[in-house]
Design a protein around this motif. Structure first.
Motif, PDB file in Angstrom:
ATOM      1  N   GLN A  15       0.798  -1.223   0.000  1.00  0.00           N
ATOM      2  CA  GLN A  15       0.000   0.000   0.000  1.00  0.00           C
ATOM      3  C   GLN A  15       0.834   1.279   0.000  1.00  0.00           C
ATOM      4  O   GLN A  15       0.625   2.138  -0.857  1.00  0.00           O
ATOM      5  CB  GLN A  15      -0.991  -0.008   1.165  1.00  0.00           C
ATOM      6  CG  GLN A  15      -1.949   1.160   1.110  1.00  0.00           C
ATOM      7  CD  GLN A  15      -3.105   1.011   2.097  1.00  0.00           C
ATOM      8  OE1 GLN A  15      -3.268  -0.031   2.740  1.00  0.00           O
ATOM      9  NE2 GLN A  15      -3.893   2.038   2.200  1.00  0.00           N
ATOM     10  N   PRO A  16       1.794   1.471   0.917  1.00  0.00           N
ATOM     11  CA  PRO A  16       2.534   2.736   0.893  1.00  0.00           C
ATOM     12  C   PRO A  16       3.345   2.934  -0.390  1.00  0.00           C
ATOM     13  O   PRO A  16       3.502   4.066  -0.860  1.00  0.00           O
ATOM     14  CB  PRO A  16       3.435   2.673   2.128  1.00  0.00           C
ATOM     15  CG  PRO A  16       3.399   1.281   2.617  1.00  0.00           C
ATOM     16  CD  PRO A  16       2.181   0.628   2.047  1.00  0.00           C
ATOM     17  N   ILE A  17       3.836   1.855  -0.970  1.00  0.00           N
ATOM     18  CA  ILE A  17       4.601   1.953  -2.224  1.00  0.00           C
ATOM     19  C   ILE A  17       3.687   2.408  -3.358  1.00  0.00           C
ATOM     20  O   ILE A  17       4.036   3.294  -4.144  1.00  0.00           O
ATOM     21  CB  ILE A  17       5.258   0.600  -2.560  1.00  0.00           C
ATOM     22  CG1 ILE A  17       6.286   0.241  -1.487  1.00  0.00           C
ATOM     23  CG2 ILE A  17       5.901   0.638  -3.948  1.00  0.00           C
ATOM     24  CD1 ILE A  17       6.800  -1.181  -1.569  1.00  0.00           C
ATOM     25  N   GLY A  97       7.684  -0.701 -14.268  1.00  0.00           N
ATOM     26  CA  GLY A  97       9.079  -0.615 -13.842  1.00  0.00           C
ATOM     27  C   GLY A  97       9.277   0.295 -12.650  1.00  0.00           C
ATOM     28  O   GLY A  97       8.379   0.505 -11.838  1.00  0.00           O
ATOM     29  N   ARG A  98      10.458   0.839 -12.562  1.00  0.00           N
ATOM     30  CA  ARG A  98      10.848   1.677 -11.430  1.00  0.00           C
ATOM     31  C   ARG A  98      10.542   3.144 -11.711  1.00  0.00           C
ATOM     32  O   ARG A  98      11.093   3.741 -12.622  1.00  0.00           O
ATOM     33  CB  ARG A  98      12.334   1.507 -11.164  1.00  0.00           C
ATOM     34  CG  ARG A  98      12.852   2.359 -10.041  1.00  0.00           C
ATOM     35  CD  ARG A  98      14.331   2.147  -9.845  1.00  0.00           C
ATOM     36  NE  ARG A  98      14.847   3.036  -8.825  1.00  0.00           N
ATOM     37  CZ  ARG A  98      16.081   2.973  -8.358  1.00  0.00           C
ATOM     38  NH1 ARG A  98      16.923   2.078  -8.840  1.00  0.00           N
ATOM     39  NH2 ARG A  98      16.478   3.811  -7.436  1.00  0.00           N
ATOM     40  N   PRO A  99       9.690   3.749 -10.871  1.00  0.00           N
ATOM     41  CA  PRO A  99       9.423   5.187 -11.031  1.00  0.00           C
ATOM     42  C   PRO A  99      10.665   6.007 -10.679  1.00  0.00           C
ATOM     43  O   PRO A  99      11.496   5.598  -9.866  1.00  0.00           O
ATOM     44  CB  PRO A  99       8.304   5.464 -10.015  1.00  0.00           C
ATOM     45  CG  PRO A  99       7.738   4.144  -9.671  1.00  0.00           C
ATOM     46  CD  PRO A  99       8.844   3.150  -9.848  1.00  0.00           C
ATOM     47  N   GLU A 100      10.789   7.165 -11.282  1.00  0.00           N
ATOM     48  CA  GLU A 100      11.941   8.037 -11.026  1.00  0.00           C
ATOM     49  C   GLU A 100      11.989   8.511  -9.573  1.00  0.00           C
ATOM     50  O   GLU A 100      13.058   8.840  -9.065  1.00  0.00           O
ATOM     51  CB  GLU A 100      11.907   9.241 -11.969  1.00  0.00           C
ATOM     52  CG  GLU A 100      12.119   8.875 -13.413  1.00  0.00           C
ATOM     53  CD  GLU A 100      12.041  10.071 -14.343  1.00  0.00           C
ATOM     54  OE1 GLU A 100      11.969  11.221 -13.849  1.00  0.00           O
ATOM     55  OE2 GLU A 100      12.050   9.853 -15.560  1.00  0.00           O
ATOM     56  N   THR A 101      10.853   8.534  -8.909  1.00  0.00           N
ATOM     57  CA  THR A 101      10.786   9.017  -7.528  1.00  0.00           C
ATOM     58  C   THR A 101      11.269   7.998  -6.502  1.00  0.00           C
ATOM     59  O   THR A 101      11.414   8.317  -5.331  1.00  0.00           O
ATOM     60  CB  THR A 101       9.326   9.377  -7.163  1.00  0.00           C
ATOM     61  OG1 THR A 101       8.512   8.197  -7.331  1.00  0.00           O
ATOM     62  CG2 THR A 101       8.802  10.489  -8.033  1.00  0.00           C
ATOM     63  N   SER A 103      13.698   5.436  -4.491  1.00  0.00           N
ATOM     64  CA  SER A 103      15.098   5.221  -4.126  1.00  0.00           C
ATOM     65  C   SER A 103      15.478   3.765  -4.391  1.00  0.00           C
ATOM     66  O   SER A 103      14.615   2.914  -4.613  1.00  0.00           O
ATOM     67  CB  SER A 103      15.313   5.550  -2.643  1.00  0.00           C
ATOM     68  OG  SER A 103      14.672   4.580  -1.833  1.00  0.00           O
ATOM     69  N   ASP A 104      16.777   3.482  -4.320  1.00  0.00           N
ATOM     70  CA  ASP A 104      17.252   2.110  -4.513  1.00  0.00           C
ATOM     71  C   ASP A 104      16.654   1.178  -3.458  1.00  0.00           C
ATOM     72  O   ASP A 104      16.252   0.061  -3.773  1.00  0.00           O
ATOM     73  CB  ASP A 104      18.786   2.044  -4.438  1.00  0.00           C
ATOM     74  CG  ASP A 104      19.457   2.697  -5.637  1.00  0.00           C
ATOM     75  OD1 ASP A 104      18.783   2.902  -6.660  1.00  0.00           O
ATOM     76  OD2 ASP A 104      20.667   2.997  -5.545  1.00  0.00           O
ATOM     77  N   ALA A 105      16.599   1.647  -2.210  1.00  0.00           N
ATOM     78  CA  ALA A 105      16.052   0.818  -1.126  1.00  0.00           C
ATOM     79  C   ALA A 105      14.563   0.552  -1.339  1.00  0.00           C
ATOM     80  O   ALA A 105      14.084  -0.568  -1.118  1.00  0.00           O
ATOM     81  CB  ALA A 105      16.285   1.495   0.222  1.00  0.00           C
ATOM     82  N   GLU A 106      13.818   1.569  -1.785  1.00  0.00           N
ATOM     83  CA  GLU A 106      12.384   1.391  -2.042  1.00  0.00           C
ATOM     84  C   GLU A 106      12.158   0.438  -3.212  1.00  0.00           C
ATOM     85  O   GLU A 106      11.237  -0.379  -3.191  1.00  0.00           O
ATOM     86  CB  GLU A 106      11.712   2.734  -2.317  1.00  0.00           C
ATOM     87  CG  GLU A 106      11.618   3.625  -1.103  1.00  0.00           C
ATOM     88  CD  GLU A 106      11.178   5.033  -1.433  1.00  0.00           C
ATOM     89  OE1 GLU A 106      10.409   5.605  -0.636  1.00  0.00           O
ATOM     90  OE2 GLU A 106      11.593   5.573  -2.478  1.00  0.00           O
ATOM     91  N   LYS A 112      11.039  -7.158  -3.731  1.00  0.00           N
ATOM     92  CA  LYS A 112      10.934  -8.244  -2.750  1.00  0.00           C
ATOM     93  C   LYS A 112       9.476  -8.554  -2.422  1.00  0.00           C
ATOM     94  O   LYS A 112       9.078  -9.715  -2.393  1.00  0.00           O
ATOM     95  CB  LYS A 112      11.682  -7.863  -1.475  1.00  0.00           C
ATOM     96  CG  LYS A 112      11.656  -8.940  -0.426  1.00  0.00           C
ATOM     97  CD  LYS A 112      12.439  -8.526   0.804  1.00  0.00           C
ATOM     98  CE  LYS A 112      12.344  -9.619   1.872  1.00  0.00           C
ATOM     99  NZ  LYS A 112      13.059  -9.246   3.084  1.00  0.00           N
ATOM    100  N   ILE A 113       8.674  -7.522  -2.188  1.00  0.00           N
ATOM    101  CA  ILE A 113       7.267  -7.728  -1.843  1.00  0.00           C
ATOM    102  C   ILE A 113       6.513  -8.358  -3.008  1.00  0.00           C
ATOM    103  O   ILE A 113       5.771  -9.318  -2.847  1.00  0.00           O
ATOM    104  CB  ILE A 113       6.598  -6.400  -1.432  1.00  0.00           C
ATOM    105  CG1 ILE A 113       7.183  -5.887  -0.116  1.00  0.00           C
ATOM    106  CG2 ILE A 113       5.084  -6.558  -1.317  1.00  0.00           C
ATOM    107  CD1 ILE A 113       6.810  -4.455   0.207  1.00  0.00           C
ATOM    108  N   SER A 114       6.700  -7.803  -4.202  1.00  0.00           N
ATOM    109  CA  SER A 114       5.923  -8.250  -5.364  1.00  0.00           C
ATOM    110  C   SER A 114       6.404  -9.575  -5.940  1.00  0.00           C
ATOM    111  O   SER A 114       5.608 -10.353  -6.466  1.00  0.00           O
ATOM    112  CB  SER A 114       5.955  -7.185  -6.465  1.00  0.00           C
ATOM    113  OG  SER A 114       7.247  -7.105  -7.044  1.00  0.00           O
TER     114      SER A 114
END
Length: 145
Positions: A15-17, A97-101, A103-106, A112-114
């Motif tokens: 949810q927060p992601i 994919g990965r949004p520009e907003t 971070s690497d950790a996020e 990992k979650i998905s």
């Protein structure tokens, strides 16, 4: 193996992601009700240990309180479509994919979650061009906003 409890837990983690990076509106999130909502996963039933059926209808509903999202979809005959937030995160990671907003950790957390692998659009577009796909210019439009 994904259990209903794991599905609920991972949906809460997603949810927060989804809210922060994939444009999910908080107003579009609701909690599953017992026996009312459906999820998009096939979960192996643990009832009757000797039973060899790969799917049991008793697991077609998420646990009460599982975060969900949904809406109407379809042209002439629209229907209600819903999914868990885990399913939504899996689709977002896979297709957007990965949004520009992020971070690497996020990003590592989202992967990992998905458990999803992002689509390689360059390879997909090359494959579609080779197959003379008519809508090649629209690939990935749902992620571009």
């Amino acid at each position: 193996m994904l259990t209903l409890r794991t599905l609920k837990k991972k949906s809460k983690q997603a949810q927060p992601i989804l809210l922060k990076h994939y444009g999910l509106d908080p107003a579009d999130v609701f909690l599953a009700e017992r026996g009312v909502n459906h999820h998009e996963f096939v979960i192996r039933c643990t009832h009757g240990a000797g039973d060899l059926r790969p799917y049991c209808g008793c697991n077609s509903h998420p646990l009460k309180g599982t975060p969900m999202t949904g809406g109407m979809s379809g042209g002439e005959e629209p229907e209600w479509s819903e999914s868990t937030l885990l399913g939504r995160l899996m689709d977002s990671v896979r297709w957007c994919g990965r949004p520009e907003t992020m971070s690497d950790a996020e990003w590592a957390q989202a992967l990992k979650i998905s458990g999803a692998t992002p689509v390689d659009y360059d390879a997909l577009v090359a494959e579609m061009k080779a197959a003379d796909f008519p809508d090649i210019d629209q690939v990935g439009d749902e992620c571009r906003g």
